[in-house]
Design a protein around this motif. Structure first.
Motif, PDB file in Angstrom:
ATOM      1  N   SER A  22       0.995  -1.191   0.044  1.00 44.66           N
ATOM      2  CA  SER A  22      -0.081   0.373  -0.247  1.00 44.66           C
ATOM      3  C   SER A  22       0.375   1.384   0.152  1.00 44.66           C
ATOM      4  O   SER A  22       0.614   2.332  -0.416  1.00 44.66           O
ATOM      5  CB  SER A  22      -1.351  -0.122   1.231  1.00 44.66           C
ATOM      6  OG  SER A  22      -0.108   0.264   2.754  1.00 44.66           O
ATOM      7  N   PRO A  57      -5.131   5.061  -6.556  1.00 43.38           N
ATOM      8  CA  PRO A  57      -6.319   5.452  -5.644  1.00 43.38           C
ATOM      9  C   PRO A  57      -6.423   5.206  -4.339  1.00 43.38           C
ATOM     10  O   PRO A  57      -6.179   4.393  -4.720  1.00 43.38           O
ATOM     11  CB  PRO A  57      -7.551   4.722  -6.962  1.00 43.38           C
ATOM     12  CG  PRO A  57      -6.748   4.921  -8.336  1.00 43.38           C
ATOM     13  CD  PRO A  57      -5.690   4.869  -7.383  1.00 43.38           C
ATOM     14  N   ALA A  58      -6.780   5.805  -3.660  1.00 41.56           N
ATOM     15  CA  ALA A  58      -7.256   5.525  -2.197  1.00 41.56           C
ATOM     16  C   ALA A  58      -7.454   5.104  -2.051  1.00 41.56           C
ATOM     17  O   ALA A  58      -7.160   4.317  -0.745  1.00 41.56           O
ATOM     18  CB  ALA A  58      -7.713   7.360  -1.277  1.00 41.56           C
ATOM     19  N   ASP A  59      -8.661   4.415  -2.400  1.00 47.26           N
ATOM     20  CA  ASP A  59      -9.356   3.493  -1.793  1.00 47.26           C
ATOM     21  C   ASP A  59      -8.643   2.091  -2.409  1.00 47.26           C
ATOM     22  O   ASP A  59      -8.810   0.965  -1.810  1.00 47.26           O
ATOM     23  CB  ASP A  59     -10.875   3.258  -2.699  1.00 47.26           C
ATOM     24  CG  ASP A  59     -10.347   3.362  -3.817  1.00 47.26           C
ATOM     25  OD1 ASP A  59      -9.851   3.384  -4.794  1.00 47.26           O
ATOM     26  OD2 ASP A  59     -12.158   2.664  -5.118  1.00 47.26           O
ATOM     27  N   LYS A  60      -8.275   2.166  -3.048  1.00 43.39           N
ATOM     28  CA  LYS A  60      -7.215   0.925  -3.518  1.00 43.39           C
ATOM     29  C   LYS A  60      -5.858   0.969  -3.027  1.00 43.39           C
ATOM     30  O   LYS A  60      -5.338  -0.201  -2.312  1.00 43.39           O
ATOM     31  CB  LYS A  60      -7.170   0.994  -4.978  1.00 43.39           C
ATOM     32  CG  LYS A  60      -7.793   0.554  -6.449  1.00 43.39           C
ATOM     33  CD  LYS A  60      -7.483   0.435  -7.593  1.00 43.39           C
ATOM     34  CE  LYS A  60      -8.074   0.436  -8.337  1.00 43.39           C
ATOM     35  NZ  LYS A  60      -8.137  -0.143 -10.012  1.00 43.39           N
ATOM     36  N   GLU A 120      -6.462   1.815   0.250  1.00 36.73           N
ATOM     37  CA  GLU A 120      -6.919   1.450   1.181  1.00 36.73           C
ATOM     38  C   GLU A 120      -6.967  -0.566   1.856  1.00 36.73           C
ATOM     39  O   GLU A 120      -6.511  -1.132   2.795  1.00 36.73           O
ATOM     40  CB  GLU A 120      -7.666   2.098   1.919  1.00 36.73           C
ATOM     41  CG  GLU A 120      -8.663   1.523   3.024  1.00 36.73           C
ATOM     42  CD  GLU A 120      -8.026   1.932   4.593  1.00 36.73           C
ATOM     43  OE1 GLU A 120      -7.713   1.288   5.488  1.00 36.73           O
ATOM     44  OE2 GLU A 120      -6.215   3.498   4.351  1.00 36.73           O
ATOM     45  N   LYS A 121      -7.502  -0.851   0.918  1.00 35.56           N
ATOM     46  CA  LYS A 121      -7.905  -1.917   0.217  1.00 35.56           C
ATOM     47  C   LYS A 121      -6.746  -2.724   0.175  1.00 35.56           C
ATOM     48  O   LYS A 121      -6.780  -4.191   0.740  1.00 35.56           O
ATOM     49  CB  LYS A 121      -8.298  -1.973  -0.912  1.00 35.56           C
ATOM     50  CG  LYS A 121      -8.838  -4.170  -0.906  1.00 35.56           C
ATOM     51  CD  LYS A 121      -9.899  -4.014  -2.665  1.00 35.56           C
ATOM     52  CE  LYS A 121     -10.306  -5.468  -2.489  1.00 35.56           C
ATOM     53  NZ  LYS A 121     -10.870  -5.196  -3.718  1.00 35.56           N
ATOM     54  N   LYS A 135      -5.825  -6.757   2.161  1.00 38.69           N
ATOM     55  CA  LYS A 135      -6.140  -7.756   1.755  1.00 38.69           C
ATOM     56  C   LYS A 135      -5.372  -9.110   1.981  1.00 38.69           C
ATOM     57  O   LYS A 135      -6.183 -10.085   1.571  1.00 38.69           O
ATOM     58  CB  LYS A 135      -5.854  -7.259   0.135  1.00 38.69           C
ATOM     59  CG  LYS A 135      -6.017  -8.027  -0.837  1.00 38.69           C
ATOM     60  CD  LYS A 135      -6.035  -7.720  -2.311  1.00 38.69           C
ATOM     61  CE  LYS A 135      -4.993  -7.935  -3.419  1.00 38.69           C
ATOM     62  NZ  LYS A 135      -5.019  -6.795  -5.009  1.00 38.69           N
TER      63      LYS A 135
END
Length: 101
Positions: free
Chosen positions: A51, A60-63, A65-66, A70
């Motif tokens: 990350s 992208p911030a959502d990716k 964070e995931k 994960k």
């Protein structure tokens, strides 16, 4: 060790599978494959490193964070890579030999 109710991954089985993968053909016998097994808290550290790299690339911030959590969704993660060659052609051959494994 059980994680989220999942069956544990026997380390000796993973080692046997990695050893079998090394029998794949490889041009000029470069033995290019590299294996790294992440389990336990190593999976969390892997997520942190990935990350951080994604954030540095402005993904992208959502990716980003995931990616933090994960790798905690499975009992173990096997990362497979190929050693670079001394020429672009050898690098490509190493990649292909690793994929064959």
């Amino acid at each position: 060790m059980l994680v989220h109710g999942q069956r544990p991954v026997p380390r000796d089985l993973v080692e046997q599978l990695c050893e079998l993968a090394q029998w794949a053909p490889n041009h000029k016998r470069t033995w290019p494959w590299r294996f790294a097994l992440f389990d336990g808290q190593g999976r969390a550290r892997l997520g942190e490193v990935i990350s951080a790299a994604m954030a540095a690339r402005n993904d992208p911030a959502d990716k980003v964070e995931k990616a933090l959590t994960k790798y905690m969704r499975t009992p173990a993660t096997l990362v497979v890579g190929a050693a670079p060659g001394d020429t672009p052609q050898t690098t490509a051959e190493n990649r292909d030999a690793t994929a064959a494994g």
